[in-house]
Design a protein around this motif. Structure first.
Motif, PDB file in Angstrom:
ATOM      1  N   LEU A 277      34.911 -94.420  92.682  1.00 20.29           N
ATOM      2  CA  LEU A 277      33.943 -95.495  92.458  1.00 20.29           C
ATOM      3  C   LEU A 277      32.942 -95.584  93.612  1.00 20.29           C
ATOM      4  N   SER A 278      33.438 -95.513  94.838  1.00 21.99           N
ATOM      5  CA  SER A 278      32.540 -95.594  95.994  1.00 21.99           C
ATOM      6  C   SER A 278      31.622 -94.383  96.054  1.00 21.99           C
ATOM      7  N   PHE A 279      32.131 -93.220  95.680  1.00 22.77           N
ATOM      8  CA  PHE A 279      31.299 -92.016  95.665  1.00 22.77           C
ATOM      9  C   PHE A 279      30.158 -92.159  94.661  1.00 22.77           C
ATOM     10  N   LEU A 280      30.437 -92.805  93.516  1.00 21.24           N
ATOM     11  CA  LEU A 280      29.412 -92.993  92.490  1.00 21.24           C
ATOM     12  C   LEU A 280      28.462 -94.145  92.818  1.00 21.24           C
ATOM     13  N   GLY A 281      28.759 -94.904  93.869  1.00 21.33           N
ATOM     14  CA  GLY A 281      27.876 -95.992  94.266  1.00 21.33           C
ATOM     15  C   GLY A 281      28.134 -97.311  93.583  1.00 21.33           C
ATOM     16  N   ILE A 282      29.291 -97.454  92.895  1.00 16.45           N
ATOM     17  CA  ILE A 282      29.598 -98.722  92.219  1.00 16.45           C
ATOM     18  C   ILE A 282      30.854 -99.363  92.801  1.00 16.45           C
ATOM     19  N   GLY A 283      31.258 -98.902  93.970  1.00 12.54           N
ATOM     20  CA  GLY A 283      32.396 -99.502  94.650  1.00 12.54           C
ATOM     21  C   GLY A 283      31.927-100.302  95.857  1.00 12.54           C
ATOM     22  N   ILE A 284      32.663-100.184  96.951  1.00 15.89           N
ATOM     23  CA  ILE A 284      32.273-100.839  98.200  1.00 15.89           C
ATOM     24  C   ILE A 284      30.964-100.218  98.685  1.00 15.89           C
ATOM     25  N   THR A 290      34.179 -96.600 103.267  1.00 17.01           N
ATOM     26  CA  THR A 290      35.369 -96.169 102.539  1.00 17.01           C
ATOM     27  C   THR A 290      35.297 -94.652 102.489  1.00 17.01           C
ATOM     28  N   TRP A 291      36.411 -94.031 102.204  1.00 14.67           N
ATOM     29  CA  TRP A 291      36.396 -92.562 102.172  1.00 14.67           C
ATOM     30  C   TRP A 291      35.461 -92.041 101.086  1.00 14.67           C
ATOM     31  N   GLY A 292      35.338 -92.777  99.986  1.00 13.38           N
ATOM     32  CA  GLY A 292      34.470 -92.340  98.897  1.00 13.38           C
ATOM     33  C   GLY A 292      33.005 -92.318  99.289  1.00 13.38           C
TER      34      GLY A 292
END
Length: 342
Positions: A277-284, A290-292
């Motif tokens: 989620l963070s890698f896709l830009g919709i997380g933290i 975050t690691w993503g």
């Protein structure tokens, strides 16, 4: 036989020490050399690490006189280190992890300087310290996963127990709802929830908990149905025990351990889901690490010029997920005999 075993110990210790030293030497050379291309360097590095682990296993077997699961204990050592660092992150002497304004005074894309340097693992494009971001990223990623597993295990376990114990209409309704959740592709579900919920730790943990609830419901329900037909439950029911007492005193102690073993495995799944989620830009969101979203910083050709931007969080993510999987596998073998036979 005892004499032969004593004779083999020096051989195991010698060959293990040589293999360990050779593996560490090869891995160290591969990590520091610039002669080889990146892909070959990674392959040589992995080969050196595997040789070192094999050597350490021989040394441990020579010392203890019996085989030792070195990979498992190395994984547990990593979990202790990463969990300890994440818990004590605010107290550790780390660099700037998320203050992009203060990062303006730091060099951008500074190369890793090693132990003792101001930036041991380098900086990113905002001048933020990669080591500090990796540690605080572990704090965020693991906290989200633990909160999600706690919510999913509690809700899913209780619903599954009630469903398996009461049966009838309640069981059918719970089955339809859990199957409906399982029918939705996890990534699509998370993306849909991510666009609606605010990107906070609490919201992401709630969204990720929906991935664990159906599996927990099914496992708790199956174990409850089995336990409910056992002699001690039937005896307690014959003596006049009510449903609540039967669930809490007789069923719960026999269901909780298999559910907890699955919960340990789900931690690794949710760490990867949060990173996705963070890698896709919709997380933290940035600049909170975050690691993503740290791995996402390697997009746009950054990784080719500055591979440590992706390698550091990637290694942390891999080792943590791998270690939790090892721990979950051991837990299932001990607490859930049916899963251990699969």
């Amino acid at each position: 036989m005892a004499v032969r075993r004593r004779d083999t110990r020096p051989v195991l210790l010698l060959t293990g020490a040589l293999l360990l030293a050779l593996g560490l030497a090869v891995a160290g050379w591969a990590a520091g050399t610039t002669v080889l291309v990146t892909l070959v360097r990674m392959l040589v590095l992995v080969a050196g690490i595997l040789a070192a682990i094999a050597g350490l296993g021989r040394v441990a077997r020579g010392v203890r006189g019996k085989p030792v699961d070195v990979v498992f204990w190395l994984g547990m050592t990593w979990l202790v280190l990463i969990l300890g660092a994440a818990a004590l992150a605010p107290l550790l002497p780390l660099g700037n992890a998320d203050d992009s304004v203060a990062g303006l005074t730091s060099p951008i894309f500074a190369a890793p300087g090693g132990i003792g340097a101001e930036h041991p693992l380098g900086t990113n494009n905002y001048g933020l310290d990669v080591l500090a971001r990796a540690v605080f990223g572990a704090r965020t990623s693991i906290l989200v996963a633990l909160m999600a597993v706690l919510i999913g295990t509690t809700v899913g376990g209780l619903v599954g127990m009630v469903s398996g114990f009461v049966r009838g209409t309640t069981d059918r309704i719970v089955g339809i709802l859990s199957n409906a959740l399982l029918a939705v592709p996890p990534l699509i579900l998370l993306i849909a929830l991510g666009t609606v919920l605010d990107p906070s730790i609490r919201s992401i943990a709630f969204a990720l908990s929906l991935l664990t609830i159906p599996s927990m419901v099914r496992l708790a329900r199956a174990n409850t149905i089995t336990v409910a037909e056992r002699e001690f439950v039937l005896a307690a029911r014959a003596l006049g025990a009510g449903r609540v007492r039967l669930l809490l005193r007789e069923v719960l102690p026999n269901v909780v351990l298999p559910v907890l073993s699955l919960a340990v495995v789900m931690i690794s799944v949710l760490v990867v889901a949060e990173a996705s989620l963070s890698f896709l830009g919709i997380g933290i969101e940035q600049p909170a690490p975050t690691w993503g979203n740290m791995i996402a910083e390697g997009q746009g050709g950054v990784m080719e010029d500055h591979p440590y931007i992706v390698v550091v969080p990637g290694i942390c993510l891999f080792l943590t997920v791998f270690s939790f999987n090892l721990l979950g596998e051991k837990a299932q073998k001990r607490w859930d005999p049916r899963a251990a036979k699969l």
